[in-house]
Design a protein around this motif. Sequence first.
Motif, PDB file in Angstrom:
ATOM      1  N   GLN A 333      12.774  -1.393  10.009  1.00  0.00           N
ATOM      2  CA  GLN A 333      11.968  -2.018   8.969  1.00  0.00           C
ATOM      3  C   GLN A 333      11.546  -0.896   8.011  1.00  0.00           C
ATOM      4  O   GLN A 333      11.717   0.279   8.314  1.00  0.00           O
ATOM      5  N   MET A 334      11.043  -1.241   6.880  1.00  0.00           N
ATOM      6  CA  MET A 334      10.492  -0.240   5.967  1.00  0.00           C
ATOM      7  C   MET A 334       9.052  -0.592   5.660  1.00  0.00           C
ATOM      8  O   MET A 334       8.626  -1.744   5.812  1.00  0.00           O
ATOM      9  N   ALA A 335       8.294   0.409   5.232  1.00  0.00           N
ATOM     10  CA  ALA A 335       6.868   0.225   4.975  1.00  0.00           C
ATOM     11  C   ALA A 335       6.484   0.826   3.631  1.00  0.00           C
ATOM     12  O   ALA A 335       6.956   1.905   3.270  1.00  0.00           O
ATOM     13  N   MET A 336       5.649   0.105   2.899  1.00  0.00           N
ATOM     14  CA  MET A 336       5.026   0.645   1.689  1.00  0.00           C
ATOM     15  C   MET A 336       3.523   0.665   1.891  1.00  0.00           C
ATOM     16  O   MET A 336       2.944  -0.269   2.459  1.00  0.00           O
ATOM     17  N   HIS A 337       2.900   1.728   1.416  1.00  0.00           N
ATOM     18  CA  HIS A 337       1.453   1.893   1.543  1.00  0.00           C
ATOM     19  C   HIS A 337       0.799   1.672   0.181  1.00  0.00           C
ATOM     20  O   HIS A 337       1.236   2.241  -0.823  1.00  0.00           O
ATOM     21  N   PHE A 338      -0.259   0.873   0.180  1.00  0.00           N
ATOM     22  CA  PHE A 338      -0.973   0.573  -1.058  1.00  0.00           C
ATOM     23  C   PHE A 338      -2.432   0.991  -0.916  1.00  0.00           C
ATOM     24  O   PHE A 338      -3.073   0.729   0.109  1.00  0.00           O
ATOM     25  N   GLN A 339      -2.951   1.622  -1.967  1.00  0.00           N
ATOM     26  CA  GLN A 339      -4.357   2.019  -2.004  1.00  0.00           C
ATOM     27  C   GLN A 339      -5.148   0.933  -2.727  1.00  0.00           C
ATOM     28  O   GLN A 339      -4.785   0.515  -3.826  1.00  0.00           O
ATOM     29  N   VAL A 340      -6.230   0.479  -2.090  1.00  0.00           N
ATOM     30  CA  VAL A 340      -7.075  -0.555  -2.683  1.00  0.00           C
ATOM     31  C   VAL A 340      -8.489   0.000  -2.814  1.00  0.00           C
ATOM     32  O   VAL A 340      -9.142   0.301  -1.800  1.00  0.00           O
ATOM     33  N   ALA A 341      -8.956   0.172  -4.052  1.00  0.00           N
ATOM     34  CA  ALA A 341     -10.312   0.667  -4.288  1.00  0.00           C
ATOM     35  C   ALA A 341     -11.313  -0.468  -4.110  1.00  0.00           C
ATOM     36  O   ALA A 341     -11.019  -1.632  -4.418  1.00  0.00           O
ATOM     37  N   ILE A 342     -12.488  -0.144  -3.578  1.00  0.00           N
ATOM     38  CA  ILE A 342     -13.563  -1.126  -3.418  1.00  0.00           C
ATOM     39  C   ILE A 342     -14.860  -0.520  -3.952  1.00  0.00           C
ATOM     40  O   ILE A 342     -14.932   0.684  -4.234  1.00  0.00           O
ATOM     41  N   ASN A 343     -15.899  -1.361  -4.086  1.00  0.00           N
ATOM     42  CA  ASN A 343     -17.137  -0.898  -4.717  1.00  0.00           C
ATOM     43  C   ASN A 343     -18.240  -0.575  -3.723  1.00  0.00           C
ATOM     44  O   ASN A 343     -19.415  -0.521  -4.082  1.00  0.00           O
ATOM     45  N   MET A 344     -17.876  -0.371  -2.464  1.00  0.00           N
ATOM     46  CA  MET A 344     -18.885  -0.019  -1.460  1.00  0.00           C
ATOM     47  C   MET A 344     -18.237   0.824  -0.366  1.00  0.00           C
ATOM     48  O   MET A 344     -17.013   0.864  -0.235  1.00  0.00           O
ATOM     49  N   SER A 345     -19.061   1.501   0.428  1.00  0.00           N
ATOM     50  CA  SER A 345     -18.563   2.401   1.472  1.00  0.00           C
ATOM     51  C   SER A 345     -18.435   1.631   2.787  1.00  0.00           C
ATOM     52  O   SER A 345     -19.379   1.557   3.575  1.00  0.00           O
TER      53      SER A 345
END
Length: 591
Positions: A333-345
């Motif tokens: 299989q292959m994998a892609m990584h996505f960064q998701v910004a959020i507004n809290m810690s």
Amino acid sequence: MFLGQSLVQVASLVIFLSTVLPPTEKDPPGVFDRPLEDWYDYIVVGAGSAGGIVATRLSEGYEKVLLLEAGGSDLENDETKIPLLWSALSNSNLDWKFKTIPQTHSHFANKDKVSIWPRGKCLGGTGKINAMALIRGNPKDFDTWTKEGAVGWSYSDVLPFFKKIEHIAFNLSTYNEDLRGRNGPLTIVESRMTMLEYFHEQAAQELGFNRIDCNSESQLGFCRIQVNIKKGERCDTASCYLRPALERTNLQVHLNSHVSKILFDGKVAQGVEFSKDDILNKVYARKEIILSAGVVGSPKILLLSGVGPNHHMNDIGVPVVADLPVGENVQDQMAMHFQVAINMSLATTSQKIMDTENILQYLFFREGIYAQIGVDGMVFVNLDQNNEEPPDIQLIFLGLSYDKGFLDSFYYKEEVKEELAKRTDPNSFVVIMNLLHAKSRGTITLSTTSSSDKPVIDPMYLSDSDDVETFVKGIRFLQKLQETKSWKSIGATLIRHDTPGHCSEEEYDEDDYWRCMVRHFANQANHQTSSCRMGSDDDTTAVVDPQLRVKGIKNLRVADASVMRNNPSGNTNGPTMMIAERAADFIKNSK
């Protein structure tokens, strides 16, 4: 994942902890150094996720079993026990450190366009360095194996062996309890890293996906990650199958024993040749030899022994014992990584991982973030919304922020890492998109006839353009999550990862932009299979028959991930162990 970070802030604890904590587990003196005999009933090659099970099960009777492992003891590295540190074990002394040849259609953002293939080299094998996620696969995956000629591998056939593995240690009241096991050696628990799991589950429900047990009748939906962890420590085939059996007098385990080839008398497998402490040894089997050396090791040993395609055997100069498609039909299989910004810690950052209190919580109580694998649930999706078909993609939500420590785990070019480092953010999380049924096929071949040389691995990732198109459709689904009320409530926003020379020239968010991103940034999923594929006698792609016997050869079977016909929907951890349980059952019933 974060082991590149400095440990200076906790150095002051070392002396104190060594005086109050119980001593670490050690191997009994001489347990792996018993004198070799010339003959055994069974010889098992490879003490990984499959071999540890096969040897344990075969030694339940009175037959003598020899288990040979090329690596050393897993107890030489305490990090193998700690769930969160799993990714730190890649490229360690417990890893074979395999790499592919430069890829033609993919990995353009990686150094030399190369993919790294971590494979375990120790007692426990890859099951000792993987992420411990246990996903069986979709029932239809196994029904397809049977339809394609691997008779006896339907879901109803394999279900008892999946159940035999498991000791479910979480509440099954909302699931179908009849499909899960309670008396197996492997403890399975549900795991959650952070409160982000709540937002992901709610977002999935907004899109019509309910919470399910993804190891039950259907995988389509949201499920909590299930992992083989017992009392806060990794519970793999070495620790939970094999070690309790080491006291058996008929089971002998030899470590640092590198098998170079199978010994044949005509078409009959008689024994194996292996080196240990620079001494070449030969041992023989009265009944059978079982190869469980993994998706790379098993085909390599067969090829070195003369079992493989005629043309390759002739090219490399190895006398042919059997003309079989060993090392062909390789899948991942292959994998892609996505960064998701959020507004809290909410996510776990590198700083939180290095926090002294979190470290002490694990060391003293085996609890906290170190007892988790970093995952906050996952969604299995059929992109055509066909509930009668297996899922196309799997979205894995990590409770880890996309910060410098996380970025260090990739094999990107340095200039790519430098650019992406500018976009890291502690207030973010990561989504991994796995392509579950890739159509691209690759090969594993020999580079030389020396067993000490690594094989040539060419997965030919994305050589079938349909794989790229499925990724693009998957990305469009991911973007739908961004529009849910749940994700909007935390400001979840995808961050661009194109860099100069790597898709930045494409118009953002057009299909061609994402096609470019897939070819540049998609990486291996480490769910490799099928290099010794199973099938019927008239299946020209098959190396072993449905009972895992090497075709045309007597007394030789292969039992590991290499025999799978196709990648199951999810990882290969659970299916590999199921195959080992089935192999032991086949052998016992063939006496």
